[in-house]
Design a protein around this motif. Structure first.
Motif, mmCIF file in Angstrom:
data_model
loop_
_atom_site.group_PDB
_atom_site.id
_atom_site.type_symbol
_atom_site.label_atom_id
_atom_site.label_comp_id
_atom_site.label_asym_id
_atom_site.label_seq_id
_atom_site.Cartn_x
_atom_site.Cartn_y
_atom_site.Cartn_z
ATOM 1 N N VAL A 1 0.633 -1.612 -0.350
ATOM 2 C CA VAL A 1 0.299 -0.086 -0.195
ATOM 3 C C VAL A 1 0.942 1.329 -0.075
ATOM 4 O O VAL A 1 2.176 0.867 0.492
ATOM 5 N N GLN A 2 0.344 2.307 -0.388
ATOM 6 C CA GLN A 2 0.982 3.756 -0.243
ATOM 7 C C GLN A 2 1.066 3.728 1.523
ATOM 8 O O GLN A 2 0.296 3.791 1.810
ATOM 9 N N PRO A 3 2.040 5.196 1.892
ATOM 10 C CA PRO A 3 2.462 5.740 2.785
ATOM 11 C C PRO A 3 0.641 6.096 3.114
ATOM 12 O O PRO A 3 0.446 6.962 2.372
ATOM 13 N N GLY A 4 0.223 6.211 4.350
ATOM 14 C CA GLY A 4 -1.311 6.447 5.016
ATOM 15 C C GLY A 4 -1.920 5.781 4.836
ATOM 16 O O GLY A 4 -2.966 5.992 4.860
ATOM 17 N N GLY A 5 -1.762 4.788 3.831
ATOM 18 C CA GLY A 5 -2.978 3.683 3.848
ATOM 19 C C GLY A 5 -2.865 2.769 4.638
ATOM 20 O O GLY A 5 -2.347 3.118 6.167
ATOM 21 N N LEU B 1 -4.913 -7.872 13.074
ATOM 22 C CA LEU B 1 -3.859 -6.191 13.556
ATOM 23 C C LEU B 1 -4.401 -5.860 12.291
ATOM 24 O O LEU B 1 -3.910 -6.134 11.161
ATOM 25 N N GLU B 2 -4.682 -4.953 12.754
ATOM 26 C CA GLU B 2 -4.939 -3.415 12.364
ATOM 27 C C GLU B 2 -4.343 -2.127 12.012
ATOM 28 O O GLU B 2 -3.605 -1.434 13.266
ATOM 29 N N MET B 3 -4.037 -2.049 10.956
ATOM 30 C CA MET B 3 -2.997 -0.943 10.700
ATOM 31 C C MET B 3 -3.194 0.681 10.259
ATOM 32 O O MET B 3 -3.623 -0.138 8.717
ATOM 33 N N THR B 4 -3.131 1.121 10.426
ATOM 34 C CA THR B 4 -3.586 2.436 9.600
ATOM 35 C C THR B 4 -2.194 3.572 9.659
ATOM 36 O O THR B 4 -1.633 3.246 10.381
ATOM 37 N N ALA B 5 -2.591 4.718 8.885
ATOM 38 C CA ALA B 5 -1.173 5.957 8.339
ATOM 39 C C ALA B 5 0.052 4.918 8.466
ATOM 40 O O ALA B 5 0.874 5.207 8.892
ATOM 41 N N THR C 1 4.575 -12.390 6.874
ATOM 42 C CA THR C 1 3.453 -12.110 5.829
ATOM 43 C C THR C 1 3.732 -10.352 5.354
ATOM 44 O O THR C 1 3.943 -9.893 6.399
ATOM 45 N N GLN C 2 4.474 -10.626 4.230
ATOM 46 C CA GLN C 2 5.608 -9.268 3.274
ATOM 47 C C GLN C 2 4.274 -8.095 3.086
ATOM 48 O O GLN C 2 3.591 -8.517 2.746
ATOM 49 N N VAL C 3 4.706 -7.415 4.339
ATOM 50 C CA VAL C 3 3.953 -5.944 4.119
ATOM 51 C C VAL C 3 5.254 -5.488 3.476
ATOM 52 O O VAL C 3 6.112 -4.783 4.069
ATOM 53 N N THR C 4 5.102 -3.943 2.012
ATOM 54 C CA THR C 4 5.274 -3.229 1.553
ATOM 55 C C THR C 4 4.526 -1.827 1.845
ATOM 56 O O THR C 4 3.160 -1.467 1.091
ATOM 57 N N ILE C 5 5.096 -0.961 1.938
ATOM 58 C CA ILE C 5 5.338 0.337 1.999
ATOM 59 C C ILE C 5 5.536 1.719 1.083
ATOM 60 O O ILE C 5 6.639 1.909 1.191
ATOM 61 N N SER C 6 5.227 2.251 -0.005
ATOM 62 C CA SER C 6 5.890 2.745 -0.909
ATOM 63 C C SER C 6 4.903 3.107 -2.136
ATOM 64 O O SER C 6 3.680 3.415 -2.302
ATOM 65 N N SER C 7 5.503 4.761 -2.313
ATOM 66 C CA SER C 7 5.050 5.094 -3.028
ATOM 67 C C SER C 7 5.164 4.614 -4.277
ATOM 68 O O SER C 7 4.725 5.880 -5.534
#
Length: 126
Positions: A12-16, A80-84, A120-126
């Protein structure tokens, strides 16, 4: 022993926002602490959120206002709910379990946690 299987990672993008799930299997849920750990690239695995058998939660400071851990004791699923989300949240997220009769999960003491999911992989990138 607790069997753990994570799901729900992605990009997801930053802030997602993202939601992770962990299906757990055990014959005995007494004194069970469960947690989510984060391992960023080139860093050690670190606890970010835990929940004990009474539903008491604990969070690592950097995620405290952004992440929410919860558990469905009927379906045996940890969430796990992840925001921002931020780029530094990128990494592999692991579900973990340990027995803690005191109710103190010791989130910061990674070596005390006995059972682990595959991650599980999580990727935060624009």
């Amino acid at each position: 022993q607790v069997e753990l299987v994570e799901s729900g990672g992605g990009a997801v993008q930053p802030g997602g926002s993202l939601s992770l799930s962990c299906k757990f299997s055990t014959y005995n849920t007494a004194d069970l602490c469960m947690a989510w750990f984060h391992q960023a690239p080139a860093y050690e695995r670190k606890g970010v959120a835990s929940i004990n058998s009474l539903g008491i939660t604990d969070y690592e400071d950097s995620v405290r206002a952004r992440f929410t851990i919860s558990k469905d004791n009927v379906k045996n699923i940890l969430y796990l709910e992840m925001t921002a989300l931020k780029p530094e949240d990128t990494g592999i997220y692991y579900c973990a379990a340990r027995r803690a009769p005191s109710g103190h999960c010791a989130l910061s003491l990674t070596h005390l946690w006995d059972d682990w999911g595959q991650g599980t992989q999580v990727t935060i990138s624009s």
